[in-house]
Design a protein around this motif. Structure first.
Motif, mmCIF file in Angstrom:
data_model
loop_
_atom_site.group_PDB
_atom_site.id
_atom_site.type_symbol
_atom_site.label_atom_id
_atom_site.label_comp_id
_atom_site.label_asym_id
_atom_site.label_seq_id
_atom_site.Cartn_x
_atom_site.Cartn_y
_atom_site.Cartn_z
ATOM 1 N N PRO A 50 0.827 -1.209 0.000
ATOM 2 C CA PRO A 50 0.000 0.000 0.000
ATOM 3 C C PRO A 50 0.864 1.263 0.000
ATOM 4 O O PRO A 50 2.052 1.219 0.343
ATOM 5 N N ASP A 51 0.233 2.367 -0.367
ATOM 6 C CA ASP A 51 0.985 3.627 -0.488
ATOM 7 C C ASP A 51 1.702 4.008 0.802
ATOM 8 O O ASP A 51 2.799 4.576 0.753
ATOM 9 N N ALA A 52 1.074 3.717 1.937
ATOM 10 C CA ALA A 52 1.713 4.103 3.210
ATOM 11 C C ALA A 52 3.084 3.438 3.321
ATOM 12 O O ALA A 52 4.044 4.059 3.797
ATOM 13 N N GLU A 53 3.196 2.187 2.863
ATOM 14 C CA GLU A 53 4.488 1.490 2.940
ATOM 15 C C GLU A 53 5.485 2.054 1.927
ATOM 16 O O GLU A 53 6.671 2.185 2.202
ATOM 17 N N VAL A 54 4.969 2.382 0.738
ATOM 18 C CA VAL A 54 5.838 2.960 -0.297
ATOM 19 C C VAL A 54 6.378 4.302 0.210
ATOM 20 O O VAL A 54 7.572 4.612 0.084
ATOM 21 N N GLU A 55 5.488 5.066 0.811
ATOM 22 C CA GLU A 55 5.888 6.378 1.321
ATOM 23 C C GLU A 55 6.917 6.220 2.444
ATOM 24 O O GLU A 55 7.916 6.942 2.501
ATOM 25 N N TRP A 56 6.671 5.238 3.311
ATOM 26 C CA TRP A 56 7.615 4.979 4.408
ATOM 27 C C TRP A 56 8.993 4.658 3.828
ATOM 28 O O TRP A 56 10.010 5.169 4.275
ATOM 29 N N LEU A 57 8.993 3.808 2.796
ATOM 30 C CA LEU A 57 10.269 3.433 2.178
ATOM 31 C C LEU A 57 10.984 4.669 1.632
ATOM 32 O O LEU A 57 12.177 4.886 1.875
ATOM 33 N N CYS A 58 10.230 5.478 0.898
ATOM 34 C CA CYS A 58 10.843 6.677 0.295
ATOM 35 C C CYS A 58 11.392 7.617 1.366
ATOM 36 O O CYS A 58 12.392 8.304 1.151
ATOM 37 N N ASP B 230 -7.050 -2.892 -6.852
ATOM 38 C CA ASP B 230 -8.349 -2.360 -6.421
ATOM 39 C C ASP B 230 -8.461 -2.333 -4.898
ATOM 40 O O ASP B 230 -9.535 -2.449 -4.342
ATOM 41 N N GLN B 231 -7.324 -2.198 -4.242
ATOM 42 C CA GLN B 231 -7.304 -2.112 -2.780
ATOM 43 C C GLN B 231 -7.286 -0.649 -2.348
ATOM 44 O O GLN B 231 -6.880 0.213 -3.113
ATOM 45 N N PRO B 232 -7.705 -0.414 -1.096
ATOM 46 C CA PRO B 232 -7.563 0.964 -0.590
ATOM 47 C C PRO B 232 -6.084 1.315 -0.403
ATOM 48 O O PRO B 232 -5.222 0.443 -0.480
ATOM 49 N N ASP B 233 -5.827 2.559 -0.143
ATOM 50 C CA ASP B 233 -4.477 3.090 0.016
ATOM 51 C C ASP B 233 -3.607 2.813 -1.213
ATOM 52 O O ASP B 233 -2.511 2.246 -1.139
ATOM 53 N N HIS B 234 -4.150 3.210 -2.332
ATOM 54 C CA HIS B 234 -3.442 3.069 -3.590
ATOM 55 C C HIS B 234 -3.789 4.265 -4.452
ATOM 56 O O HIS B 234 -4.901 4.783 -4.379
ATOM 57 N N GLY B 235 -2.826 4.722 -5.266
ATOM 58 C CA GLY B 235 -3.119 5.834 -6.181
ATOM 59 C C GLY B 235 -2.367 7.109 -5.821
ATOM 60 O O GLY B 235 -2.508 8.125 -6.490
ATOM 61 N N ARG B 236 -1.565 7.063 -4.743
ATOM 62 C CA ARG B 236 -0.826 8.271 -4.357
ATOM 63 C C ARG B 236 0.631 8.246 -4.795
ATOM 64 O O ARG B 236 1.399 9.136 -4.448
ATOM 65 N N SER B 237 1.024 7.222 -5.540
ATOM 66 C CA SER B 237 2.467 7.105 -5.825
ATOM 67 C C SER B 237 2.987 8.293 -6.631
ATOM 68 O O SER B 237 4.127 8.731 -6.442
ATOM 69 N N GLN B 238 2.159 8.831 -7.522
ATOM 70 C CA GLN B 238 2.613 9.984 -8.301
ATOM 71 C C GLN B 238 2.931 11.161 -7.376
ATOM 72 O O GLN B 238 3.972 11.817 -7.518
ATOM 73 N N ALA B 239 2.032 11.407 -6.435
ATOM 74 C CA ALA B 239 2.273 12.513 -5.497
ATOM 75 C C ALA B 239 3.518 12.231 -4.654
ATOM 76 O O ALA B 239 4.333 13.126 -4.391
ATOM 77 N N ILE B 240 3.663 10.965 -4.258
ATOM 78 C CA ILE B 240 4.833 10.588 -3.453
ATOM 79 C C ILE B 240 6.117 10.848 -4.251
ATOM 80 O O ILE B 240 7.081 11.411 -3.757
ATOM 81 N N ALA B 241 6.097 10.453 -5.531
ATOM 82 C CA ALA B 241 7.301 10.620 -6.360
ATOM 83 C C ALA B 241 7.597 12.098 -6.610
ATOM 84 O O ALA B 241 8.741 12.543 -6.481
ATOM 85 N N LEU B 242 6.558 12.837 -6.969
ATOM 86 C CA LEU B 242 6.824 14.225 -7.372
ATOM 87 C C LEU B 242 7.183 15.120 -6.185
ATOM 88 O O LEU B 242 7.731 16.202 -6.370
ATOM 89 N N ALA B 243 6.905 14.642 -4.986
ATOM 90 C CA ALA B 243 7.287 15.429 -3.799
ATOM 91 C C ALA B 243 8.747 15.187 -3.421
ATOM 92 O O ALA B 243 9.237 15.769 -2.458
ATOM 93 N N ARG B 244 9.405 14.298 -4.149
ATOM 94 C CA ARG B 244 10.787 13.930 -3.772
ATOM 95 C C ARG B 244 11.722 13.990 -4.974
ATOM 96 O O ARG B 244 11.323 13.677 -6.081
ATOM 97 N N PRO B 245 12.990 14.305 -4.710
ATOM 98 C CA PRO B 245 13.942 14.395 -5.834
ATOM 99 C C PRO B 245 14.476 13.031 -6.280
ATOM 100 O O PRO B 245 15.136 12.933 -7.298
#
Ligand code: PMP
Length: 372
Positions: free
Chosen positions: A180-188, A208-223
């Motif tokens: 889920p995005d929370a884990e991806v964000e934690w990793l980043c 089709d699970q919840p907590d999905h779809g934020r990876s673009q925001a996660i990526a673009l907020a970081r270099p």
């Protein structure tokens, strides 16, 4: 010629790391099975392709572009990037197109990995990651999965001063699991700033699970975070090879620097452009995939086989010792799947979700093969 009388053979001109590479073994092609087994009616559920094919408007766009084959493609795929950028809400400088996301993995390898560097990957993971390390004389640091899912804490812990990048397949291939995005964000947030995090989202659309779809925001907020996506799966354009990298322009610039100018051919560009308009076809394919997954779980359960819940367009089935026998049994019945020993999951078959008819045929063949 071997090394005789002080002369060196042609093999000595090949870089040692190239000699170390093992060839990729793709899913068996339909034509090969037809030829070898004398079968006519063969279905391939082995390479996670879209069983419905591209939308009619995509085929039409390709046909319309055929008279232009003498011309080189647009080297910057500007029209395609402009449309994609508009849909994603970014600029074209946030995007680089590749000859499939496979090529983008290679370009990232060229751009960032060097002798003695480390590339952190899951174990097992998508087979095209480790060769990028080998080719560039870097080392792949393999982090075991936990419950068949990427272990983000262990991935972060595996990063050291020589780590240049992490390649994370999310959803995972071949497991079909997802973080889920929370884990991806934690990793980043928990990798050193000098480490490039590559989120390989080849199967992004199937989640089709919840907590999905934020990876673009996660990526673009970081270099240091880059996303890879592809037109091969949900858009059914695997034959034409087109994928893209999405990241801040400062990162995309480096991929553009090592990219061949005409890496994405004209037919791929027009097809991908048309595919971006085919939302109905995509919606249909996604709905069929979701119900096909459920049908595979239920059908396998009836056959006494355990499945791994999937967020992609394929399902992993636990078959233990019977992997090779069932693979062959399915092949004899004209159903090509993937035995997972070469993919790092011995004792499993990976089955791509086909059309409803293909799913039924596959389950029937699986039932029959179990009785062989
Ligand atoms: N990443 C993953 C995880 C994949 O499974 C695949 C395709 N099998 C790719 C990347 C490459 O896809 P393509 O080159 O067709 O875009």
């Amino acid at each position: 010629m071997a090394e005789t009388s002080g002369r060196r053979g042609i093999e000595s001109c090949v870089k040692p790391q190239v000699a170390q590479l093992r060839p990729y073994s793709p899913g068996k092609p339909i034509s090969e099975v037809q030829r070898e087994l004398g079968l006519t009616d063969v279905i391939k559920l082995a390479s996670n392709e879209n069983p419905f094919g591209p939308a009619p408007r995509v085929v039409e766009a390709i046909r319309a572009a055929l008279p232009e084959l003498a011309l080189y493609p647009d080297a910057g795929a500007v029209e395609l990037r402009t449309k994609l950028a508009g849909q994603l809400g970014v600029t074209i400088d946030h995007l680089s197109m590749g000859n499939g996301s496979d090529e983008l993995l290679q370009l990232i390898g060229y751009a960032v990995l060097d002798e003695g560097d480390e590339l952190v990957i899951g174990d097992p993971t998508f087979a095209r990651y480790e060769p990028q390390a080998t080719l560039n004389r870097a080392r792949a640091v393999k982090v075991p999965l936990r419950d068949m899912t990427h272990d983000v804490e262990a991935l972060a812990a595996a990063c050291g001063p020589r780590t240049k990048a992490i390649f994370l397949a999310n959803p995972h291939n071949p497991a079909g699991t997802f973080n889920p995005d929370a884990e991806v964000e934690w990793l980043c947030d928990n990798v050193p700033e000098h480490v490039l995090v590559v989120l390989d989202e080849a199967y992004y659309e199937f989640v089709d699970q919840p907590d999905h779809g934020r990876s673009q925001a996660i990526a673009l907020a970081r270099p240091n975070v880059l996303i890879l996506r592809t037109f091969s799966k949900v858009h059914a354009l695997a034959a034409l090879r087109v994928g893209y990298a999405l990241a801040r322009p400062e990162l995309i610039r480096w991929i553009e620097q090592v990219r061949e100018p005409f890496n994405v051919n004209s037919l791929a560009q027009v097809a991908a452009l048309a595919a971006l308009d085919d939302t109905e076809h995509v919606t249909m394919a996604l709905a069929a995939n979701a119900s096909g997954r459920e049908r595979l779980y239920a059908g396998c359960a009836q056959l006494g086989l355990r499945t791994v819940p999937s967020q992609a367009n394929f399902v992993l089935i636990e078959v233990g010792e019977r992997e090779a026998a069932l693979y062959q049994g399915l092949l004899r019945r004209g159903v090509i799947v993937r035995g997972c020993t070469p993919l790092g999951f011995p004792g499993y078959l990976r089955i791509t979700v086909g059309t409803p008819e293909q799913v039924e045929r596959c389950l029937e063949a699986l039932g029959a093969a179990l009785g062989d």
